[in-house]
Design a protein around this motif. Structure first.
Motif, PDB file in Angstrom:
ATOM      1  N   SER A 218       0.816  -1.223   0.000  1.00 57.17           N
ATOM      2  CA  SER A 218       0.000   0.000   0.000  1.00 57.17           C
ATOM      3  C   SER A 218       0.844   1.265   0.000  1.00 57.17           C
ATOM      4  CB  SER A 218      -0.917  -0.006   1.225  1.00 57.17           C
ATOM      5  OG  SER A 218      -0.150  -0.254   2.381  1.00 57.17           O
ATOM      6  N   GLU A 219       2.148   1.123  -0.233  1.00 55.95           N
ATOM      7  CA  GLU A 219       3.001   2.299  -0.229  1.00 55.95           C
ATOM      8  C   GLU A 219       2.594   3.225  -1.374  1.00 55.95           C
ATOM      9  OE1 GLU A 219       4.051  -0.815   0.309  1.00 55.95           O
ATOM     10  OE2 GLU A 219       4.451  -0.371   2.412  1.00 55.95           O
ATOM     11  N   ARG A 220       2.521   4.513  -1.072  1.00 55.08           N
ATOM     12  CA  ARG A 220       2.306   5.487  -2.143  1.00 55.08           C
ATOM     13  C   ARG A 220       3.444   6.490  -2.098  1.00 55.08           C
ATOM     14  NH1 ARG A 220      -2.849   7.545  -4.427  1.00 55.08           N
ATOM     15  NH2 ARG A 220      -1.147   8.065  -5.805  1.00 55.08           N
ATOM     16  N   LEU A 221       4.414   6.234  -2.978  1.00 57.61           N
ATOM     17  CA  LEU A 221       5.652   7.017  -2.971  1.00 57.61           C
ATOM     18  C   LEU A 221       5.429   8.509  -3.020  1.00 57.61           C
ATOM     19  CD1 LEU A 221       8.104   5.297  -5.467  1.00 57.61           C
ATOM     20  CD2 LEU A 221       8.239   5.442  -3.000  1.00 57.61           C
ATOM     21  N   ASN A 222       4.464   8.910  -3.840  1.00 58.69           N
ATOM     22  CA  ASN A 222       4.264  10.344  -4.015  1.00 58.69           C
ATOM     23  C   ASN A 222       3.801  10.981  -2.719  1.00 58.69           C
ATOM     24  OD1 ASN A 222       4.776   9.707  -6.636  1.00 58.69           O
ATOM     25  ND2 ASN A 222       2.615   9.604  -7.187  1.00 58.69           N
ATOM     26  N   LEU A 223       2.972  10.224  -1.975  1.00 58.26           N
ATOM     27  CA  LEU A 223       2.483  10.747  -0.709  1.00 58.26           C
ATOM     28  C   LEU A 223       3.614  10.755   0.314  1.00 58.26           C
ATOM     29  CD1 LEU A 223      -0.985   8.950  -0.567  1.00 58.26           C
ATOM     30  CD2 LEU A 223      -0.463  11.213  -1.443  1.00 58.26           C
ATOM     31  N   ILE A 224       4.521   9.763   0.202  1.00 58.95           N
ATOM     32  CA  ILE A 224       5.659   9.704   1.121  1.00 58.95           C
ATOM     33  C   ILE A 224       6.613  10.860   0.823  1.00 58.95           C
ATOM     34  CG2 ILE A 224       7.738   8.377   1.751  1.00 58.95           C
ATOM     35  CD1 ILE A 224       6.070   5.822   1.016  1.00 58.95           C
ATOM     36  N   ALA A 225       6.922  11.028  -0.459  1.00 61.16           N
ATOM     37  CA  ALA A 225       7.960  11.999  -0.826  1.00 61.16           C
ATOM     38  C   ALA A 225       7.400  13.397  -1.050  1.00 61.16           C
ATOM     39  CB  ALA A 225       8.679  11.521  -2.080  1.00 61.16           C
TER      40      ALA A 225
END
Ligand code: F6R
Ligand code: MG
Ligand code: MG
Length: 379
Positions: A218-225
């Motif tokens: 469920s990782e969302r890179l854009n939300l993380i970065a």
């Protein structure tokens, strides 16, 4: 044999000729790291493959979910692969390794993770799904069909062991919250959420007796970065048979190449094309989004397989339909709904382009007044 854990951890650490395919030498580097860990008994078994530009580590071990040792091992494998990618001058080398420092868990550092700790059944058929050029919510529609739609899964009607239905744990990836809803009792509530796949993502599915049946990264890179890094190219693990949906019921929804977000620049809707491993590369318009399905038997943690489940003429029509949908969608060029809507474009480079126009807008009489403040941003 006690409990065993299956960990599927993936990352894009650079690829050959743009973002289209992982280089075999990078996979070999990751394999060497895992082979050494296997020889030391850290993991029981492993398999390394790719879909598009993402390297996929499939590992079994006895250390449970979120084990710092296993996540650290995956991190080392990706770092070794990224070093090879740098040596070869591969494109976007090191792309998903967002941090130099590893702090016990790869979640939040770039890689995508699906893990399940299970009590192995006497025979344990498992399918791992690996997709490129799309996002975790791409699994919402197919997993709903597998575990909640009797028109897809005959077993929901026929097999008394799953007739009571399943429980869906759904994440709100914007808020970092989760809700668990029951099927069939709360089907409409489930659909009210998961029909927005960019925000609400099926994370886990349990049989009503508590057996864990499926898990999705469920990782969302854009939300993380906070900025566009790439789509989040999800993975999933699904258990099958013997009181769970049959392998054929788990694969059936992929005969419909539904529209998912991703594709070129992570900014377009396109069909999810099921392919065999030999076609797990993204070419046309950096796509279309692709998915492979690997079939396994897990025995005392040993990974027996894989079977390349979509490498079958039974999915030829799905691929043909996906091509037609790709043609149709492409003809919209830069227009929605081929191009994603404003909320999703926020994490791309489009805002930088629009920013340049901001000063050139002038007030005019014709413009509607009283537009809601939040909606008055250019995106
Ligand atoms: C999408 C993807 C590609 C790239 C595109 C542009 O997930 O990986 O479609 O977004 O090839 O890449 P850059 O900006 O690296 O030239
Ligand atoms: Mg890439
Ligand atoms: Mg990718």
């Amino acid at each position: 044999m006690g409990k065993i854990t299956i960990s599927v951890i993936k990352a894009d650490i650079g690829s050959l000729a743009g973002h289209h395919i992982a280089h075999p030498d990078t996979m070999a580097a990751a394999s060497r790291v895992l082979a050494e860990a296997k020889s030391k008994g850290v993991i029981i078994d492993f398999y390394v493959t790719h879909v598009g530009d993402d390297i996929q580590l499939i590992m079994t071990h006895g250390k449970g979910e979120n084990s710092p040792e296993i996540h650290g091992l995956a991190w080392e494998a990706f770092k070794a692969a990224a070093n090879v990618a740098r040596d070869l001058g591969l494109y976007a080398a090191g792309q998903d390794l967002l941090s130099e420092a590893f702090s016990g868990n790869v979640r939040g550092l770039g890689p995508g993770v699906a893990e399940m700790e299970i009590e192995e059944r006497p025979s344990e058929p498992i399918i791992t799904f690996h997709a490129d050029k799309t996002e975790p919510g791409a699994f919402n529609l197919p997993l709903y069909k597998v575990f909640a739609d009797p028109f897809n899964t005959a077993g929901l009607v026929i097999d008394p062991r799953m007739h009571d239905g399943f429980r869906f744990q759904i994440l709100d990836v914007y808020e970092g919250k989760a809700v668990t809803l029951n099927a069939p009792e709360e089907l409409y509530d489930i659909l009210a959420l998961i029909g927005t796949p960019a925000r609400y993502v099926i994370k886990r599915i349990y049989r009503k007796d508590g057996l864990l049946a499926a898990v999705v990264s469920s990782e969302r890179l854009n939300l993380i970065a906070g900025k566009y890094i790439g789509k989040d190219d999800p993975v999933a693990i699904v258990r099958a048979q013997h009181g769970l949906p049959a392998v054929g019921e788990v694969l059936e929804p992929f005969s419909f190449p539904h529209l998912v977000a991703g594709w070129m620049r992570g900014s377009h809707h396109g069909p999810l094309m099921p392919v065999g491993m030999k076609d797990a590369k993204c070419t046309r318009f950096d796509g279309p989004p692709r998915i492979i399905a690997l079939g396994w038997q897990v025995k005392n943690g040993r990974l027996v397989g894989p079977a390349d489940l979509f490498a079958d003429p039974a999915f030829d029509e799905a691929r043909r339909l996906a091509q037609q949908i790709a043609d149709y969608m492409r003809r919209h060029g830069p227009f929605m709904p081929h191009r994603l809507g404003p909320e999703e474009m926020e994490y791309t480079t489009l805002p930088q382009v629009l920013e340049r126009l901001a000063d050139r807008f002038e007030k005019v009489e014709e413009a509607p007044k009283g537009v809601h403040k939040e909606r008055s941003k250019m995106l």
